[in-house]
Motif scaffolding. Structure first.
Motif, short mmCIF file in Angstrom:
data_model
loop_
_atom_site.label_atom_id
_atom_site.label_comp_id
_atom_site.label_asym_id
_atom_site.label_seq_id
_atom_site.Cartn_x
_atom_site.Cartn_y
_atom_site.Cartn_z
N HIS A 396 21.29 29.05 113.47
CA HIS A 396 20.48 27.93 112.96
C HIS A 396 20.24 28.09 111.46
N ASN A 397 19.82 29.27 111.03
CA ASN A 397 19.55 29.50 109.61
C ASN A 397 20.81 29.35 108.78
N LEU A 398 21.93 29.83 109.33
CA LEU A 398 23.20 29.75 108.60
C LEU A 398 23.64 28.30 108.42
N LEU A 399 23.52 27.51 109.46
CA LEU A 399 23.85 26.09 109.35
C LEU A 399 22.94 25.39 108.35
N ARG A 400 21.65 25.72 108.41
CA ARG A 400 20.69 25.11 107.48
C ARG A 400 21.04 25.45 106.04
N ALA A 401 21.41 26.72 105.78
CA ALA A 401 21.77 27.13 104.43
C ALA A 401 23.05 26.43 103.97
N ALA A 402 24.02 26.30 104.86
CA ALA A 402 25.26 25.60 104.51
C ALA A 402 24.98 24.14 104.17
N GLY A 403 24.07 23.52 104.89
CA GLY A 403 23.73 22.13 104.60
C GLY A 403 23.16 21.95 103.21
N THR A 404 22.37 22.92 102.75
CA THR A 404 21.79 22.79 101.40
C THR A 404 22.86 22.93 100.31
N LEU A 405 23.96 23.63 100.61
CA LEU A 405 25.01 23.83 99.60
C LEU A 405 25.88 22.59 99.42
N THR A 406 25.72 21.58 100.27
CA THR A 406 26.47 20.34 100.07
C THR A 406 25.84 19.50 98.95
N HIS A 407 24.64 19.87 98.53
CA HIS A 407 23.89 19.11 97.51
C HIS A 407 23.73 17.65 97.93
#
Length: 461
Positions: A396-407
């Motif tokens: 869950h945390n990894l997906l959330r972090a990846a989502g923030t990197l899409t800007h």
């Protein structure tokens, strides 16, 4: 869109070794490695003995395989086979069969799950350093704690027992397992999991809460928060002297709903009607004629000493929200329903009430996980299910972090199901021109820009 009638029975073949159905795992797992996931697993998760010979061998690649399968949509052990299809073995090393991963999960004991919890906390701190997953944590952050009863069926699940839950507003007993979770969020960042612990269904909601709150506060401060800017929130099940003492000792503030008892009722009765003031909640419906919010909610406060006569005695603010009873029809003799909470949050009373009610944000995490890896408790072994629960939190945390990197604002707060559909489960064909791996993705993919932004953020650092 129209179908074609030219197809034959032998026109569909599962024979392509260079196709993958979840190309988004490439940048996702690279992000995990940049945050030190494999190194943390090597350092903290160790097996001194095994029930099945070689069952716990190569634990790090097995754990990352499970996380990858969860990110691709697996919600059971059998579903982990999704990471073995097509060209996945050409993209990644250390891919294991679902049966092998099931045997491995059954090797977990309570001690091993505590080791895995340490990885969860440290990996979250590393993700916060690598990405804006906890943007604004240095200014204000919220720690929310909540428990849940996940139903199970049959008698084969270890730890399954009858616990109290509510369905349609009615309290009932239901057989299940009870995870306890702590989330961290900020005014601008969606909640991530700082800790999760699986318990028997009959476990009280507040069992283990004090230690989990302490660990979450330490995790938040390691991620850049200031203790005095942390607000710990929860419902009445967590309003205990031990939990509040842990929050105060760490230097944070608290805001917990408090159960009604004679002392609380006496404090509420001491508040005069003239002391209540209306509270206007964000997003409330407004009256088109007056422009005022259509709400009868009012708040007031009184000083209150909780746990009087015990070692946990503490004085704070008892903030009371009252609303008209929906069953009351006589405007001359209104009947109010009172909802108190105990806090040392220094905000004005109306702002403190609004802030406290936002504790419900943790419900979005529950629904997100239930719509993903927590759809089932996949094993009969309690240790395996406890490990599965923590691995789902890491995912869950990894997906959330990846989502923030899409800007992209949408993906920074999107649910896991959306992130899996839009960013992870993307088909691609693997080619090797001049022995250099290249992924060929679908033309005109509607989320191509966000996906490439994630790819570039991971591989250009």
């Amino acid at each position: 869109m129209q179908g074609s009638h030219a197809w034959r029975a032998d026109s569909a073949l599962f024979d392509e070794d260079n196709l993958v159905s979840c190309a988004g795992l490439v940048p996702l797992l690279e992000l995990a490695e940049q945050a030190g996931l494999s190194q943390l697993l090597d350092e903290h998760v160790r097996f001194a003995c095994e029930r099945v010979k070689s069952g716990a061998a190569n634990s790090t690649p097995k754990l990352t395989s499970i996380i990858a399968g969860m990110a691709a949509g697996a919600d059971s052990i059998d579903d982990l086979d999704v990471i073995r299809a097509g060209g996945m073995k050409k993209l990644f090393g250390g891919i294991y069969a679902a049966t092998t991963l099931g045997i491995f999960l059954r090797e977990f004991t309570h001690g091993h799950t505590r080791q895995l919890s340490a990885v969860l906390r440290r990996h979250l701190v590393a993700l916060a350093e690598q990405t804006p997953v906890l943007a604004g944590i240095d200014e204000r952050a919220f720690i929310d704690i909540d428990s849940l009863l996940r139903p199970v069926y049959g008698h084969a699940k270890q730890g399954a027992s009858f616990g109290h839950t509510k369905i349609a507003g009615k309290a009932i007993l239901r057989r299940g397992l009870s995870p306890l979770a702590v989330t961290i969020s900020t005014p601008t960042a969606a909640p991530v999991l700082a800790g999760v612990r699986l318990r028997a269904g009959r476990a009280g909601s507040g069992k283990g809460a004090a230690s989990m709150v302490t660990e979450a506060i330490n995790t938040a401060t390691d991620a850049g928060a200031q203790a005095h800017n942390l607000l710990v929130r929860g419902d009445s099940a967590f309003c205990s002297g031990k939990v509040i003492a842990a929050v105060v000792k760490a230097g944070a503030t608290f805001s917990f709903a408090i159960a009604r008892n004679p002392a609380v009722d006496a404090a509420i009765s001491s508040i005069g009607d003239e002391q209540y003031k209306p509270v206007h909640y964000p997003g409330a419906v407004t009256d088109p004629d007056t422009g005022q919010s259509i709400s009868d909610a009012q708040v007031s406060e009184v000083e209150y000493t909780a746990f009087a006569g015990t070692q946990y005695e503490i004085t704070g603010r008892l903030i009371v929200r009252r609303v008209l009873d929906a069953n009351t029809q006589d405007p001359l003799f209104p009947v109010w329903r009172y909802h108190p909470f105990f806090t040392n949050n220094p905000e004005p009373v109306t702002a403190a009430d609004i802030t406290h009610r936002r504790h419900a944000i943790c419900e979005t995490v529950w629904s997100d996980l239930i719509d993903g890896p927590w759809a089932h408790q996949p094993s009969g072994s309690f240790g395996a299910n406890a490990a599965w629960t923590i691995l789902a939190a890491i995912c869950h945390n990894l997906l959330r972090a990846a989502g923030t990197l899409t800007h992209t604002a949408r993906y920074a707060r999107a649910r896991g199901a959306t992130l899996r559909t839009h960013l992870i489960n993307l088909p691609a064909r693997l080619a090797r021109p001049q022995r250099r791996p290249v992924l060929h993705l679908p033309a005109h993919w509607p989320r191509a820009q966000a996906w490439l932004t994630l790819w570039n953020a991971v591989f250009t650092t």
